[in-house]
Design an enzyme around this catalytic site. Structure first.
Site, PDB file in Angstrom:
ATOM      1  N   HIS A  52       0.859  -1.186   0.000  1.00 18.58           N
ATOM      2  CA  HIS A  52       0.000   0.000   0.000  1.00 18.58           C
ATOM      3  C   HIS A  52       0.895   1.235   0.000  1.00 18.58           C
ATOM      4  O   HIS A  52       2.061   1.180   0.399  1.00 18.58           O
ATOM      5  CB  HIS A  52      -0.884   0.008   1.245  1.00 18.58           C
ATOM      6  CG  HIS A  52      -1.976  -1.010   1.213  1.00 18.58           C
ATOM      7  ND1 HIS A  52      -3.018  -0.973   2.107  1.00 18.58           N
ATOM      8  CD2 HIS A  52      -2.195  -2.072   0.400  1.00 18.58           C
ATOM      9  CE1 HIS A  52      -3.835  -1.980   1.853  1.00 18.58           C
ATOM     10  NE2 HIS A  52      -3.353  -2.662   0.823  1.00 18.58           N
ATOM     11  N   GLU A  54       1.067   3.732   1.947  1.00 19.22           N
ATOM     12  CA  GLU A  54       1.625   4.059   3.259  1.00 19.22           C
ATOM     13  C   GLU A  54       2.861   3.204   3.575  1.00 19.22           C
ATOM     14  O   GLU A  54       3.852   3.706   4.095  1.00 19.22           O
ATOM     15  CB  GLU A  54       0.579   3.839   4.366  1.00 19.22           C
ATOM     16  CG  GLU A  54      -0.654   4.707   4.225  1.00 19.22           C
ATOM     17  CD  GLU A  54      -1.804   4.025   3.490  1.00 19.22           C
ATOM     18  OE1 GLU A  54      -2.955   4.287   3.843  1.00 19.22           O
ATOM     19  OE2 GLU A  54      -1.540   3.234   2.544  1.00 19.22           O
ATOM     20  N   CYS A  82      -5.835   1.649   6.248  1.00 17.10           N
ATOM     21  CA  CYS A  82      -6.451   0.390   6.670  1.00 17.10           C
ATOM     22  C   CYS A  82      -5.761  -0.100   7.946  1.00 17.10           C
ATOM     23  O   CYS A  82      -4.820   0.531   8.443  1.00 17.10           O
ATOM     24  CB  CYS A  82      -6.315  -0.650   5.566  1.00 17.10           C
ATOM     25  SG  CYS A  82      -4.614  -1.218   5.298  1.00 17.10           S
TER      26      CYS A  82
END
Length: 149
Positions: A52, A54, A82
């Site tokens: 992801h 991040e 998430c």
């Protein structure tokens, strides 16, 4: 620089992800008012569900700093993190995360689990919803709309 500038840079990363047919999420990490890392979702290309935006930007920042702890840094990301990314924020010792759009399906900061408010964590990550919420959400909606067509 300000929140709007940094979130716009995160949106640039999200658009790069979209151009690669990745879910359009982008992130930047800012330390001492300077962007030290920028990244976007890369799970499909890398065949790795952990890639992801991040996680990718944390890896880049940690490598640049030579330390897995990215103390006093602020992450700007176009979509609410998430649960996996919340864990990475804590373990990377990010000071604050500023996100664009809420994620009603997988968001774990304010939409569902509120993980960053958990009392068992050994590091507190501050959070807030920042600017460009509509731009971030529109990019995602358009991406998935095209997928359905």
């Amino acid at each position: 620089m300000n929140d709007l500038f940094y979130m716009e840079r995160a949106l640039v990363q999200a658009r790069l992800a979209s151009a690669k047919d990745e879910v359009p999420v982008g992130a930047v990490i800012v330390l001492e008012n300077k962007i030290i890392a920028e990244a976007h979702n890369n799970s499909i290309t890398s065949l790795d569900p952990s890639c992801h935006a991040e996680i990718e930007v944390i890896k880049l920042a940690a490598s640049k700093l030579g330390n897995y702890r990215i103390l006093d840094a602020v992450m700007y990301v176009t979509l609410e993190p998430c649960m996996m990314c919340c864990g990475a924020l804590v373990h990377g010792r990010i000071k604050e995360v500023v996100f664009g759009a809420k994620d009603s399906k997988s968001g774990a900061v304010v939409s569902n689990a509120n993980l960053l408010d958990s009392h068992f964590l050994n590091h507190k990550v501050d959070y807030r919803q920042g600017p460009l919420e509509e731009d971030s959400a529109s990019l995602l909606k358009n991406f998935f709309s095209k997928k359905r067509d």
